[in-house]
Enzyme design. Structure first.
Site, PDB file in Angstrom:
ATOM      1  N   CYS A 133       0.818  -1.223   0.000  1.00  0.00           N
ATOM      2  CA  CYS A 133       0.000   0.000   0.000  1.00  0.00           C
ATOM      3  C   CYS A 133       0.854   1.278   0.000  1.00  0.00           C
ATOM      4  O   CYS A 133       0.567   2.229  -0.727  1.00  0.00           O
ATOM      5  CB  CYS A 133      -0.954   0.005   1.187  1.00  0.00           C
ATOM      6  SG  CYS A 133      -0.241  -0.627   2.697  1.00  0.00           S
ATOM      7  N   HIS A 246      -2.879   6.247   4.512  1.00  0.00           N
ATOM      8  CA  HIS A 246      -1.465   6.429   4.835  1.00  0.00           C
ATOM      9  C   HIS A 246      -1.038   7.798   4.298  1.00  0.00           C
ATOM     10  O   HIS A 246      -1.477   8.215   3.209  1.00  0.00           O
ATOM     11  CB  HIS A 246      -0.602   5.376   4.149  1.00  0.00           C
ATOM     12  CG  HIS A 246      -0.850   3.966   4.601  1.00  0.00           C
ATOM     13  ND1 HIS A 246      -1.530   3.635   5.741  1.00  0.00           N
ATOM     14  CD2 HIS A 246      -0.456   2.787   4.041  1.00  0.00           C
ATOM     15  CE1 HIS A 246      -1.562   2.317   5.876  1.00  0.00           C
ATOM     16  NE2 HIS A 246      -0.929   1.784   4.850  1.00  0.00           N
TER      17      HIS A 246
END
Ligand SMILES: NC(=O)c1ccc[n+]([C@@H]2O[C@H](COP(=O)([O-])OP(=O)(O)OC[C@H]3O[C@@H](n4cnc5c(N)ncnc54)[C@H](OP(=O)(O)O)[C@@H]3O)[C@@H](O)[C@H]2O)c1
Length: 338
Positions: A133, A246
């Site tokens: 990710c 994130h």
């Protein structure tokens, strides 16, 4: 190789997890041409049903012989399951798009972000890997900068949400936050330390070189996706008490000089990126705003005056969507488009 059809039999392996759930809703949202959806998880989920286009679909137990007749399988049930079951699925003629780290660095397996290296889909042999990710949201802005000005070095620091660890970690942050605010004892279980009101410079396990596996994934996967081993990269990955998205602070050194204006123009013209950058109006990407969005948001674009050709950018993306499920579905869309 995938045979062209009007509709496909699609499987989600790890359907009950954080990424699996997101895969099901993204297949639905994007109206992927699904003839039949098969859902797999562990024996623990036997008897559960999950909703797809208003139909309750039974979750089946994952076994090696379930893949006959399935066209595309989106795997997100952990690396061990991917190692064990993906070859059987590919053998049965199914194309596997795998979210774990099991196959990412295998030279026989393409590692793909559709906006960055779609050409690598052409040489798959039944398994295609979805990058980590934090790598996906970093290579998106790096690619146009590298193509234009050749990147020499990258220094990245991440601020990663707990959903990156899965549903148990999201529960742990909820529980610890409530316990902390009610003056109760906190007992860490998913993470080695309290995550509520804390930052842990530790994602995945430590290696002999002092880096974590997550940090080395960012370094090695970025080079593989950009097809350039000469880029020097260093990473520090940090878990923060955020549920979704994130964030990354990325410092980039290039061979050719790029101004902040050049970078804004380059990134504004890149598919999948949204430049969100007006600091005078307090506008910059924030996890709470980017959660649920498809684009990778970039802000705080500025020159790094401490080196000759340096840049700083701040990048936020939804790790469950672009960082995992959305990227996997976009790969499937590219495959069926031929
Ligand atoms: N979270 C992220 O942002 C992210 C991003 C990129 C990649 N990934 C990768 O995606 C995978 C799943 O992550 P997640 O965050 O969704 O984890 P999660 O929420 O913990 O879900 C794990 C899933 O795997 C299934 N599973 C576990 N053991 C199994 C077994 N023996 N047989 C069949 N299914 C089994 C679970 O089923 P039960 O419910 O039955 O236990 C559940 O559906 C991992 O490989 C992870 O590295 C995650």
């Amino acid at each position: 190789m995938l045979k062209k059809k009007e509709k496909y039999i699609v499987a989600v392996v790890g359907a009950t997890g954080a990424v699996g759930n997101e895969m099901i809703s993204i297949l639905e949202e994007r109206n992927f041409p699904v003839e039949q959806l098969r859902l797999f998880a562990s024996e623990r989920s036997e008897g559960k049903t999950l909703d797809f286009h208003g139909n309750a679909i039974k979750v089946e137990t994952l076994k090696e012989d379930v893949f006959d007749g399935i066209d595309i399988a989106l795997f997100s049930a952990g690396g061990d399951r991917s190692k064990q079951f993906a070859p059987a699925a590919a053998e049965a003629g199914c194309v596997v798009i795998d979210n774990s780290s099991a196959w990412r660095m295998d030279p026989e397996v393409p590692l793909v972000v559709p906006e960055v290296n779609p050409q690598d889909l052409q040489w798959h042999k039944g398994i295609i890997a979805n990058p980590n990710c934090s790598t996906i949201q970093m290579v998106l802005p790096l690619k146009p900068i590298h193509d234009d000005a050749k990147i020499k070095r990258v220094i990245v620091t991440t601020f990663q949400s707990v959903s990156g660890t899965g549903k148990n970690a999201m529960d742990e942050l909820h529980e610890q936050t409530a316990a902390f605010l009610n003056f109760k004892d906190i007992k860490p279980s998913v993470y080695p330390h309290q995550i509520a009101f804390n930052c842990l410079p530790h994602i995945d396990s430590f290696l002999e070189n002092g880096y974590t596996k997550e940090e080395m994934k960012m370094i090695n996967e970025t080079r593989k996706i950009l097809g350039d081993d000469s880029i020097r990269i260093t990473a520090t990955t940090v878990r923060v008490p955020v549920f979704k998205c994130h964030a990354e602070s990325i410092n980039i050194e290039t061979e050719k000089k790029l101004s902040a204006i050049d970078v804004r123009a380059l990134l504004s013209a890149t598919d999948g990126i949204l430049v969100y950058d007006a600091p005078d109006k307090n506008i910059y990407p924030l996890p709470i705003d980017v959660a649920g969005k498809d684009e990778t948001y970039v802000g705080r674009i500025r020159e790094d005056n401490s080196v000759e050709n340096g840049l700083n950018i701040w990048v936020v993306a939804d790790n469950l969507r672009k960082g995992a499920a959305l990227n996997a579905v976009q790969i499937a869309e590219k495959l069926i488009a031929g």
